[in-house]
Design an enzyme around this catalytic site. Sequence first.
Site, short mmCIF file in Angstrom:
data_model
loop_
_atom_site.label_atom_id
_atom_site.label_comp_id
_atom_site.label_asym_id
_atom_site.label_seq_id
_atom_site.Cartn_x
_atom_site.Cartn_y
_atom_site.Cartn_z
N LYS A 53 -5.64 27.20 25.70
CA LYS A 53 -7.05 27.32 25.31
C LYS A 53 -7.16 27.34 23.79
CE LYS A 53 -8.19 29.51 29.66
NZ LYS A 53 -8.39 30.72 30.46
N GLN A 97 -9.29 36.85 30.15
CA GLN A 97 -8.30 36.16 30.97
C GLN A 97 -7.98 37.00 32.21
OE1 GLN A 97 -7.25 33.04 30.35
NE2 GLN A 97 -6.02 33.03 32.20
N ASP A 120 -16.92 31.45 31.31
CA ASP A 120 -16.27 31.31 32.61
C ASP A 120 -17.29 31.21 33.75
OD1 ASP A 120 -13.55 31.02 32.87
OD2 ASP A 120 -13.14 33.13 32.47
#
Length: 285
Positions: A53, A97, A120
């Site tokens: 990322k 995460q 997300d």
Amino acid sequence: MGMIIDGKLVSASIKDEVKQRVVELEEKYGSKPKLVVFYVGEDKASAIYVNNKEKACNQLGILSEVVRLSEEISEEDLIKAVNEKVDDDSVNGILVQLPLPKKFDEKKILSLIPWYKDVDGLTEKNVARLVLNEEGIFPCTPMGVVDLMKYYNIDPCGKNVVVVGRSILVGKPLMMLLTNLNATVTLCHSRTQHLDEITRRADIIVMAIGKPRFLTQNMVNKDSVIFDVGINRLDDGKICGDCDFENLIDNVQAITKVPGGCGPMTIAELMKNTVKCFEIQHKDE
Ligand code: GUN
């Protein structure tokens, strides 16, 4: 032989568009989109994802910061650290995460992120917007599958799509995205009975159950189009998907590879979501 759906190719084209957009946004607003990733603990797979990322951000001119925290940190201190980024106007996207170490309440931590920084698409507001078929930020891996379909002119409208896997990151949101695109979606999972009968009747199959080489020739038909979202690490260290690719490639219409299929799309979609968050936050300027 079936066609290979090339996620590397499509993700590169999406990233090019994002890179161009970042240049335009900087000219217009005098600042660049910024993504902050929280990496708590030492999950090995997460370490690779987080690095990827960060790399993608660097390639596209998106600012990135990885907040690395020890598993020993208290939940209170983690909440404080996330809230700092929530309040920071220079931060456009926040990603925690997953999985978090077990001692943390994942839901509680995610709920701190406002919907317009939720790259997300996991917060309640964005989930609701997806279900209501309204504008919002939606999970990256399912968006990647949808964009692969678009690129290859595979229109899910009216098609019989079987999604195997019901996770909150992939299976469930993909079911909604495809329903919104007028597909007839069947959501299967580890407890589904007679799965092979269901997948054999599908026009499109999306595999996301995390079982190496699970989908085999006897579970498909020669016109099947298959998207393999699985990323499984084998004992020898190699990566493989949820599909038995070698067994399937000669017996289906089209299929993604692992690696090089849905994986690179997830990262490209995260970059797209980060830019979208920036645009939402600047829209009144
Ligand atoms: N862990 C594995 N995939 C993902 C993802 O897409 N987002 C987050 N936050 N964690 C993950």
